[in-house]
Structure formats: structure tokens, C-alpha cells
Scaffold this active site. Structure first.
Site, mmCIF file in Angstrom:
data_model
loop_
_atom_site.group_PDB
_atom_site.id
_atom_site.type_symbol
_atom_site.label_atom_id
_atom_site.label_comp_id
_atom_site.label_asym_id
_atom_site.label_seq_id
_atom_site.Cartn_x
_atom_site.Cartn_y
_atom_site.Cartn_z
ATOM 1 N N HIS A 148 -7.050 5.846 15.602
ATOM 2 C CA HIS A 148 -6.676 4.583 14.970
ATOM 3 C C HIS A 148 -5.827 4.813 13.729
ATOM 4 O O HIS A 148 -6.338 5.230 12.696
ATOM 5 C CB HIS A 148 -7.969 3.845 14.593
ATOM 6 N N HIS A 195 -13.404 0.665 13.787
ATOM 7 C CA HIS A 195 -13.880 0.678 12.395
ATOM 8 C C HIS A 195 -15.194 -0.082 12.120
ATOM 9 O O HIS A 195 -15.212 -1.094 11.422
ATOM 10 C CB HIS A 195 -12.805 0.206 11.431
ATOM 11 N N HIS A 244 -10.820 -4.840 17.465
ATOM 12 C CA HIS A 244 -10.952 -5.143 16.033
ATOM 13 C C HIS A 244 -11.861 -6.367 15.952
ATOM 14 O O HIS A 244 -11.490 -7.447 16.396
ATOM 15 C CB HIS A 244 -9.556 -5.428 15.472
ATOM 16 N N HIS A 262 0.843 1.109 2.735
ATOM 17 C CA HIS A 262 1.538 -0.033 2.131
ATOM 18 C C HIS A 262 2.359 0.498 0.961
ATOM 19 O O HIS A 262 2.031 1.538 0.383
ATOM 20 C CB HIS A 262 0.544 -1.080 1.623
ATOM 21 N N ASP A 264 -7.909 4.883 10.409
ATOM 22 C CA ASP A 264 -7.327 3.564 10.099
ATOM 23 C C ASP A 264 -6.285 3.702 8.986
ATOM 24 O O ASP A 264 -6.139 2.816 8.131
ATOM 25 C CB ASP A 264 -8.407 2.532 9.746
ATOM 26 N N HIS A 314 -1.897 3.354 11.675
ATOM 27 C CA HIS A 314 -0.741 2.450 11.628
ATOM 28 C C HIS A 314 0.459 3.251 11.134
ATOM 29 O O HIS A 314 0.452 3.709 9.995
ATOM 30 C CB HIS A 314 -1.031 1.266 10.697
ATOM 31 N N LEU A 315 1.447 3.418 11.999
ATOM 32 C CA LEU A 315 2.633 4.193 11.609
ATOM 33 C C LEU A 315 3.772 3.291 11.131
ATOM 34 O O LEU A 315 4.788 3.784 10.633
ATOM 35 C CB LEU A 315 3.090 5.087 12.772
ATOM 36 N N ARG A 316 3.600 1.965 11.277
ATOM 37 C CA ARG A 316 4.538 0.962 10.706
ATOM 38 C C ARG A 316 5.953 1.026 11.268
ATOM 39 O O ARG A 316 6.876 0.507 10.629
ATOM 40 C CB ARG A 316 4.616 1.114 9.180
#
Ligand SMILES: [Zn+2]
Length: 426
Positions: A59, A231, A178, A308, A304, A61-63
Site C-alpha cells: 500500500h 490500514h 479502505h 504531500h 501507506d 501512493h506514488l502520485r
């Protein structure tokens, strides 16, 4: 290239080989045994170090595409390699959403070009993650989707998640869920407890997560498919999964290092980097998560990793987006908070960070074994260091662990026989 790792402790989920050598030829482990007499292009002295099978993150987030001011596939996988990961599952809440073959192919191409880690794209369950119309699971699987999730958002409507489960059953797709009752979350931004009151911040009750978890376990049992819960953060969620497993439901779950390392006390000084969803909970939840990891109720540790920009987090805890980076701290936090306190042992680290994640995805790997892919992470279990901003490999810096002293460090990551991280060289 050939690599010889001498005199190392090799750890698998099912056992430990001490003072052994590992000989890597091209992309394979050619031999694991004591006293290998091969010559190699590179020799590593493994004395005092530990080798695990390369970590697989279920899990992150590579954006990328679309939000590359936060992270991109190259910077994200480079950070993953620095954390000991040889493969990562990236969630589909990009711009555009990963909901068609074309975006999957883009992600796979970028990952291949970067070469730091295998990227396993998780495709959306619903088109545009809109929560209504299902994506075409078989077509997405053919394009290379590793699993399906609307992560960041729940699949709120009962009839939609049931339809998704039926489609998943037909093509043996894995749903990663989720769990969040979004319509009842309101304006909540941190865990709903004493610390939220003290900080005068709106709370997110445990039930927001647990009600949805209970619903999806019941539906999965009814439809008869395996599901994976993302998560897990509360004592109640851990117990729901434990009970479901006992009665034979094929449910697996993950938790993140932040849920066993820190609590909602971190929000008291208004640190926006401690704002994450699900929120950091209380000590009783942290302890329940630790027990769940030790007894196998929780199958996997997943980061996770949610990068940002500094500008976004500078908006303050109330307005900043949820999420924290996690690739580079997952292993040290696991050593510091689980291994050092005796909650888990070395073989558990191999199980939680590599073997079970591979099994959950139905993949081979996650073992240090002769004639398998040379995906290896070499670690120092005893090295202490202060995690500081300058050392961060990720494009983002939003971590509540900055400035903390941690124990346990990744020294080298080897993927298919190539060094993707070498701390001495960096
Ligand atoms: Zn999520």
C-alpha cells in the site's frame, strides 16, 4: 554481475541460517550455504548484518500520473529501495485515476525505466473512484493490475461493493478495502479521544472504520471471496479480523508502522505531519495492533506512504491533507517498536514485510532460496540514527518521525541482482 555476501544471518519467515554466504549470479540466488568458494565481482562482508527477502509494500501512493509535485514514480521507487523494498503496490488515486489499461501501462513503463523497484499497480474498483460504476476487472488484470481498490475513499454503497465482490470472484481479483464510513466522518480530522478535545480538533470515532470493516467482512463471507482490509488502526478492527479468520472467512489485513509506533498524543502540538487517515489512535489500540501483528491476525506491514508537498502541510493540521511518507521509516520503526521490545522476532519481520505480502497477492517470492530472484535487503539491526530531513530520499518530507532516534537500518537493497540502494555509495 555476480555478488557474494559473506558470513551473514539469512532470515526467512520459516527460519534463520546463521553465518551463511549468499552467492548471486545475474538476477538469481545461485547458492545459499556456508563457505561458498566462488569469486564474485562484488563481495560484501555481512558480519553482524542480517539479510531478509526484499520487502513488498502492499500500500503506497506514488502520485504519478498527475500529482508529481508531491512524488513521482522515479522518486517514490527510489525512496522505496532506500527502505528495503523491491516491490510496491501503488494505489489508484492519481490524476487521472488508474481505472483503465492505458494508465496501468503508463505506470508500468515509468517503473521499468526507473528500475528501482517493481511497481504493482492497484486499479480502481469504480470508474474515476466515483463509487458507482465498476471498472472492467478482467481487462485491467490483463493490463497488469495487481489488485483493486478505491483507496482514499470507501466503496460506500452496499450494492456497488457487492457487485464488485461478485465481479472479483468471477476473475479471481483481490479487493483491497479502505474502510471508512465517510458520510458519518463529518469534519473529523484526528482520533476522537481526550487528545482531540485538548487540542480542540474534531474527532473521527473508531466506529467510522469498524462499521465498514464489519460490513465488508460479512459481504465477503456471503459472496465467498478473499478480501484484504487496508490500514487497520483500532483494537476493534483487529478483533473483527481475528473473529472472521476464526470462522473461516478469507480475510487478510495490513497495518502501518505509525499505528504501532506512536499514538494520537502526537497531535497535541498541532503537527500536521501527524494527520493521517485512519487517524493515530490511543495506547490501547496501539497495543492491540502489536498483539495482532504478533499472533498473525494482522498479515502484513504496509507503509501507506502518502507524500504531500511542504506547502500543503504548511496549511496547518486542520486544513492540511491526510497522510505521511513511510518507505524509509517502516523498517527502523519495526525494529525500534516491535523487535527491540520483543513483540516480534526476526522471522516475523520476514513474514510481515515480505512473505505474507507476496502470498496475499498470489505471487511467488518473499523467500531467500536457491534459484529464486535475487531480491534481498541487507540490514543492520543495531545501528541507531536520527531520522532527519536531509537524509530523506522521497520528494516529500511529511513525516512525524523527523528528529526521532530510531534503531535498525537498511544498508543495501538488491533487486534482481542489481543494487538499487547502497548506503555507502549514497
Ligand atoms: Zn486508505
Amino acid at each position: 554481475m555476480s555478488i557474494l555476501i559473506r558470513n551473514i544471518t539469512a532470515v526467512n519467515a520459516d527460519g534463520i541460517q546463521q553465518n551463511t554466504d549468499i552467492y548471486i549470479e545475474k538476477d538469481r540466488i545461485a547458492e545459499i550455504a556456508a563457505g561458498i568458494s566462488q569469486t564474485a565481482e562484488r563481495v560484501i562482508d555481512g558480519t553482524g548484518l542480517v539479510a531478509f527477502p526484499g520487502f513488498l509494500d502492499l500500500h503506497c501512493h506514488l502520485r504519478d500520473p498527475g500529482l508529481t509535485y508531491k512524488e513521482d514514480i522515479r522518486s517514490g521507487t527510489r525512496a522505496a529501495a532506500a527502505g528495503g523494498y523491491t516491490a510496491v503496490c501503488c494505489m489508484p488515486n492519481t490524476k487521472p485515476v488508474i481505472d483503465c489499461a492505458e494508465v496501468i501501462r503508463y505506470v508500468l513503463r515509468q517503473a521499468e525505466e526507473a528500475g528501482y523497484a517493481e511497481v504493482l499497480p492497484v486499479a480502481a474498483i469504480t470508474r474515476g473512484m466515483g463509487g458507482n460504476e465498476l471498472t472492467d476487472f478482467p481487462a485491467l488484470l490483463r493490463a497488469g493490475a495487481a489488485a483493486f481498490s478505491d483507496d482514499g475513499l470507501p466503496v460506500a454503497k452496499d450494492e456497488v461493493i457487492l457487485a464488485a465482490m461478485r465481479q472479483a470472484k468471477g476473475c479471481r481479483a483481490l479487493l483491497m478495502l479502505h474502510e471508512e464510513d465517510l458520510k458519518n466522518r463529518g469534519q473529523g480530522i484526528v482520533h476522537d479521544g481526550q487528545n482531540a478535545k485538548k487540542a480542540r480538533l474534531a474527532g473521527i470515532p473508531r466506529a467510522i472504520e469498524e462499521d465498514m470493516t464489519a460490513r465488508d467482512i460479512a459481504f465477503a463471507e456471503q459472496v465467498g471471496i478473499p478480501i484484504h482490509i487496508c490500514h487497520v488502526s483500532t483494537a476493534g478492527s483487529v478483533q473483527l479480523v481475528r473473529d472472521a479468520k476464526k470462522r473461516g472467512v478469507r480475510v487478510t489485513c495490513e497495518t502501518g508502522p505509525h499505528y504501532y509506533s506512536i499514538t494520537d498524543a502526537e497531535i497535541l502540538d498541532g503537527n500536521p505531519n501527524a494527520k493521517v487517515n485512519p487517524p493515530l489512535r490511543e495506547e490501547t489500540d496501539r497495543e492491540a495492533v502489536c498483539r495482532g501483528l504478533a499472533d498473525g491476525t494482522i498479515d502484513a506491514i504496509a507503509t501507506d506512504h502518502a507524500p504531500h508537498s511542504e506547502e500543503e502541510k504548511a496549511m496547518g493540521i486542520a486544513k492540511a491533507p491526510f497522510g505521511m511518507i513511510g518507505f524509509e521509516t517502516a523498517f527502523p520503526l519495526t525494529v525500534t517498536h516491535l523487535f527491540e521490545s520483543g513483540i516480534i522476532g526476526l522471522t516475523d519481520i520476514a513474514r510481515l514485510l515480505s512473505k505474507r505480502p507476496h502470498e496475499i497477492l498470489g505471487r511467488n517470492g518473499g523467500e531467500l532460496k536457491k534459484n529464486t530472484a535475487a531480491d534481498i535487503v541487507i540490514c543492520d539491526m543495531n545501528e541507531k540514527f536520527v531520522y532527519n530531513k536531509d537524509s530523506v530520499v522521497s520528494k516529500a518530507r511529511n513525516s512525524p518521525f523527523l528528529g526521532m532516534e530510531l534503531k535498525g537500518r537498511v544498508c543495501y537493497t538488491i533487486r534482481k541482482g542489481n543494487f538499487t540502494y547502497d548506503r555507502q555509495a549514497d
